[in-house]
Design a protein around this motif. Sequence first.
Motif, PDB file in Angstrom:
ATOM      1  N   ASP A 127      21.663  42.589  57.270  1.00  0.00           N
ATOM      2  CA  ASP A 127      22.092  41.475  56.411  1.00  0.00           C
ATOM      3  C   ASP A 127      22.753  41.964  55.121  1.00  0.00           C
ATOM      4  OD1 ASP A 127      19.957  42.496  55.088  1.00  0.00           O
ATOM      5  OD2 ASP A 127      18.821  40.638  54.920  1.00  0.00           O
ATOM      6  N   GLY A 128      22.972  43.277  55.018  1.00  0.00           N
ATOM      7  CA  GLY A 128      23.682  43.809  53.863  1.00  0.00           C
ATOM      8  C   GLY A 128      22.771  44.289  52.750  1.00  0.00           C
ATOM      9  N   ARG A 129      21.470  44.007  52.850  1.00  0.00           N
ATOM     10  CA  ARG A 129      20.551  44.471  51.814  1.00  0.00           C
ATOM     11  C   ARG A 129      20.539  45.997  51.778  1.00  0.00           C
ATOM     12  NH1 ARG A 129      16.097  42.024  49.139  1.00  0.00           N
ATOM     13  NH2 ARG A 129      14.646  43.602  48.351  1.00  0.00           N
ATOM     14  N   ALA A 130      20.555  46.570  50.587  1.00  0.00           N
ATOM     15  CA  ALA A 130      20.608  48.022  50.445  1.00  0.00           C
ATOM     16  C   ALA A 130      19.456  48.510  49.576  1.00  0.00           C
ATOM     17  CB  ALA A 130      21.939  48.447  49.832  1.00  0.00           C
ATOM     18  N   THR A 131      18.880  49.643  49.957  1.00  0.00           N
ATOM     19  CA  THR A 131      17.744  50.210  49.246  1.00  0.00           C
ATOM     20  C   THR A 131      17.906  51.728  49.167  1.00  0.00           C
ATOM     21  OG1 THR A 131      16.399  48.529  50.343  1.00  0.00           O
ATOM     22  CG2 THR A 131      15.213  50.245  49.159  1.00  0.00           C
ATOM     23  N   HIS A 144      26.313  52.037  42.783  1.00  0.00           N
ATOM     24  CA  HIS A 144      26.444  52.520  44.155  1.00  0.00           C
ATOM     25  C   HIS A 144      25.641  51.686  45.157  1.00  0.00           C
ATOM     26  CE1 HIS A 144      28.299  55.667  46.546  1.00  0.00           C
ATOM     27  NE2 HIS A 144      27.356  55.351  47.401  1.00  0.00           N
ATOM     28  N   VAL A 145      24.410  51.363  44.781  1.00  0.00           N
ATOM     29  CA  VAL A 145      23.551  50.637  45.723  1.00  0.00           C
ATOM     30  C   VAL A 145      23.995  49.181  45.852  1.00  0.00           C
ATOM     31  CG1 VAL A 145      21.168  49.933  46.217  1.00  0.00           C
ATOM     32  CG2 VAL A 145      21.640  52.235  45.353  1.00  0.00           C
ATOM     33  N   LEU A 146      24.400  48.556  44.754  1.00  0.00           N
ATOM     34  CA  LEU A 146      24.950  47.202  44.861  1.00  0.00           C
ATOM     35  C   LEU A 146      26.233  47.223  45.694  1.00  0.00           C
ATOM     36  CD1 LEU A 146      22.937  46.552  42.443  1.00  0.00           C
ATOM     37  CD2 LEU A 146      24.619  44.855  41.749  1.00  0.00           C
ATOM     38  N   GLY A 147      27.059  48.239  45.462  1.00  0.00           N
ATOM     39  CA  GLY A 147      28.311  48.352  46.200  1.00  0.00           C
ATOM     40  C   GLY A 147      28.097  48.502  47.698  1.00  0.00           C
ATOM     41  N   ALA A 148      26.982  49.151  48.061  1.00  0.00           N
ATOM     42  CA  ALA A 148      26.697  49.376  49.486  1.00  0.00           C
ATOM     43  C   ALA A 148      26.478  48.070  50.245  1.00  0.00           C
ATOM     44  CB  ALA A 148      25.474  50.280  49.639  1.00  0.00           C
ATOM     45  N   THR A 149      26.096  47.013  49.533  1.00  0.00           N
ATOM     46  CA  THR A 149      25.901  45.716  50.216  1.00  0.00           C
ATOM     47  C   THR A 149      27.231  45.177  50.727  1.00  0.00           C
ATOM     48  OG1 THR A 149      26.244  44.329  48.241  1.00  0.00           O
ATOM     49  CG2 THR A 149      24.003  45.129  48.636  1.00  0.00           C
ATOM     50  N   ALA A 150      28.308  45.644  50.100  1.00  0.00           N
ATOM     51  CA  ALA A 150      29.627  45.086  50.411  1.00  0.00           C
ATOM     52  C   ALA A 150      30.396  45.896  51.446  1.00  0.00           C
ATOM     53  CB  ALA A 150      30.454  44.987  49.124  1.00  0.00           C
ATOM     54  N   GLU A 180      17.210  48.573  44.556  1.00  0.00           N
ATOM     55  CA  GLU A 180      17.315  47.550  45.603  1.00  0.00           C
ATOM     56  C   GLU A 180      18.462  46.615  45.258  1.00  0.00           C
ATOM     57  OE1 GLU A 180      12.570  47.179  46.807  1.00  0.00           O
ATOM     58  OE2 GLU A 180      13.430  45.728  45.402  1.00  0.00           O
ATOM     59  N   ALA A 181      19.205  46.206  46.276  1.00  0.00           N
ATOM     60  CA  ALA A 181      20.324  45.286  46.038  1.00  0.00           C
ATOM     61  C   ALA A 181      20.504  44.391  47.242  1.00  0.00           C
ATOM     62  CB  ALA A 181      21.604  46.070  45.767  1.00  0.00           C
ATOM     63  N   TRP A 182      20.988  43.188  46.985  1.00  0.00           N
ATOM     64  CA  TRP A 182      21.243  42.268  48.078  1.00  0.00           C
ATOM     65  C   TRP A 182      22.423  41.372  47.718  1.00  0.00           C
ATOM     66  CZ3 TRP A 182      17.042  42.607  44.949  1.00  0.00           C
ATOM     67  CH2 TRP A 182      16.776  41.541  44.085  1.00  0.00           C
ATOM     68  N   ILE A 183      22.945  40.718  48.756  1.00  0.00           N
ATOM     69  CA  ILE A 183      24.132  39.888  48.553  1.00  0.00           C
ATOM     70  C   ILE A 183      23.711  38.518  48.054  1.00  0.00           C
ATOM     71  CG2 ILE A 183      26.042  38.745  49.751  1.00  0.00           C
ATOM     72  CD1 ILE A 183      26.052  41.171  51.704  1.00  0.00           C
ATOM     73  N   ASP A 184      24.305  38.117  46.943  1.00  0.00           N
ATOM     74  CA  ASP A 184      24.073  36.770  46.433  1.00  0.00           C
ATOM     75  C   ASP A 184      24.979  35.807  47.184  1.00  0.00           C
ATOM     76  OD1 ASP A 184      22.930  34.915  44.429  1.00  0.00           O
ATOM     77  OD2 ASP A 184      25.017  34.774  43.770  1.00  0.00           O
ATOM     78  N   GLN A 240      18.202  45.349  35.521  1.00  0.00           N
ATOM     79  CA  GLN A 240      18.709  44.352  36.468  1.00  0.00           C
ATOM     80  C   GLN A 240      20.228  44.445  36.513  1.00  0.00           C
ATOM     81  OE1 GLN A 240      17.010  41.031  34.346  1.00  0.00           O
ATOM     82  NE2 GLN A 240      15.279  40.897  35.753  1.00  0.00           N
ATOM     83  N   ALA A 241      20.793  44.207  37.683  1.00  0.00           N
ATOM     84  CA  ALA A 241      22.242  44.357  37.819  1.00  0.00           C
ATOM     85  C   ALA A 241      22.879  43.218  38.600  1.00  0.00           C
ATOM     86  CB  ALA A 241      22.553  45.677  38.522  1.00  0.00           C
ATOM     87  N   GLU A 242      24.099  42.890  38.192  1.00  0.00           N
ATOM     88  CA  GLU A 242      24.949  41.958  38.938  1.00  0.00           C
ATOM     89  C   GLU A 242      26.303  42.636  39.100  1.00  0.00           C
ATOM     90  OE1 GLU A 242      23.417  38.103  36.335  1.00  0.00           O
ATOM     91  OE2 GLU A 242      25.545  38.316  36.870  1.00  0.00           O
ATOM     92  N   GLY A 243      26.888  42.492  40.267  1.00  0.00           N
ATOM     93  CA  GLY A 243      28.184  43.123  40.450  1.00  0.00           C
ATOM     94  C   GLY A 243      29.078  42.346  41.399  1.00  0.00           C
TER      95      GLY A 243
END
Lengths: 203, 203
Positions: free
Chosen positions: B99-103, B130-136, B164-168, B191-194
């Motif tokens: 589902d695109g979640r990255a850890t 990098h980890v947020l980008g990996a969701t994409a 940890e990152a996931w797609i909003d 906390q991060a948003e990208g």
Amino acid sequence: MSDPISVADPEHARALYEPLTQSVRRLVDLTIRSEADDDAVRRAHRLVDEAAALLGSRVAPGSFGIRSDAAGRPMPWGNVAIGVRNAIAPPLDVHRDSDGRATADLVLGAPYEGPPGQVHGGVCALVLDHVLGATAHHRHQTAFTGTLTIRYVRPTWLGALRAEAWIDREEGSKTYAVGHLLGPDGEVTAQAEGVFIRPRSAR
Amino acid sequence: MSDPISVADPEHARALYEPLTQSVRRLVDLTIRSEADDDAVRRAHRLVDEAAALLGSRVAPGSFGIRSDAAGRPMPWGNVAIGVRNAIAPPLDVHRDSDGRATADLVLGAPYEGPPGQVHGGVCALVLDHVLGATAHHRHQTAFTGTLTIRYVRPTWLGALRAEAWIDREEGSKTYAVGHLLGPDGEVTAQAEGVFIRPRSAR
């Protein structure tokens, strides 16, 4: 344990470690780009391990921290952005004007790559965080990042770059800083806004 | 020039270079923390230069880029966050769900220091970018960072961390991702948003 050499005699320590760090920085780059034959790589590996054993014969516990010299000047030599003993650091040489404006010229090569030929977006963030943060330094005290926003407006190609930052406004312990990264051709590649907070001890 | 070894035989190249990179990573750490006597440091320096000369006997021009193996799988070995030949990289080992979640679990030591004992805010940004980008990522294609915002809510101490990152949400070529960094005690430190953009070739 006696005082670390780097505190006892900073000039001597800098003369000893700064050139070593530059050599290690070069080694990091070559470890990525080498196409030497297998035997050469294996011999290089053994030499690296020998060097590590020598350096590891006596080691400070934990991290380097920010030690001070005899005059009380901070020595952030382990810092990942500016540390003269940190081979990860480009290192950034941040110039700071009396009005808080901060500037750094730097060259980023193969070790800082993200997309092919481009600086990793996270490395752009690291550089901008540090240079924007430098606007908030008072009396050599560290300012902590509260919030950082980066807008990537075009690719940042590997090569000669400049980071510039200035104070938008200050409110109590908070410095609102803005800045950008300029690519080799002088165009803005990334824009940054940050809020930096000075701890109570630094006010 | 013939094909670089790392393209011709990736398994062989990985067995050769990954342990070397780990040794260089250790050397970076020891160059910061060593308190060896002067003679040991000077001998280590000479060994590092010898190793560099061996690796430098044949060098790829420019940066590593993202080469592909025979099966077309990308080999971002020079990447500053995940590259197996980049001693700057922790390296991040990013796990990505369907589902695109990255850890990513990682340990950051002395070379990543900013404030004493803490991870540099810019390194937190590098990891989160990098980890947020990996969701994409779709079909192993790189997604470029459009905008990245980090809120630093408490100090990130050096040690074991998790990103940890996931797609909003996704809109066309844009992935809006969120995530955070968890410190050694499991508390959120940043906390991060990208917004990440896939180039046309990857859609």
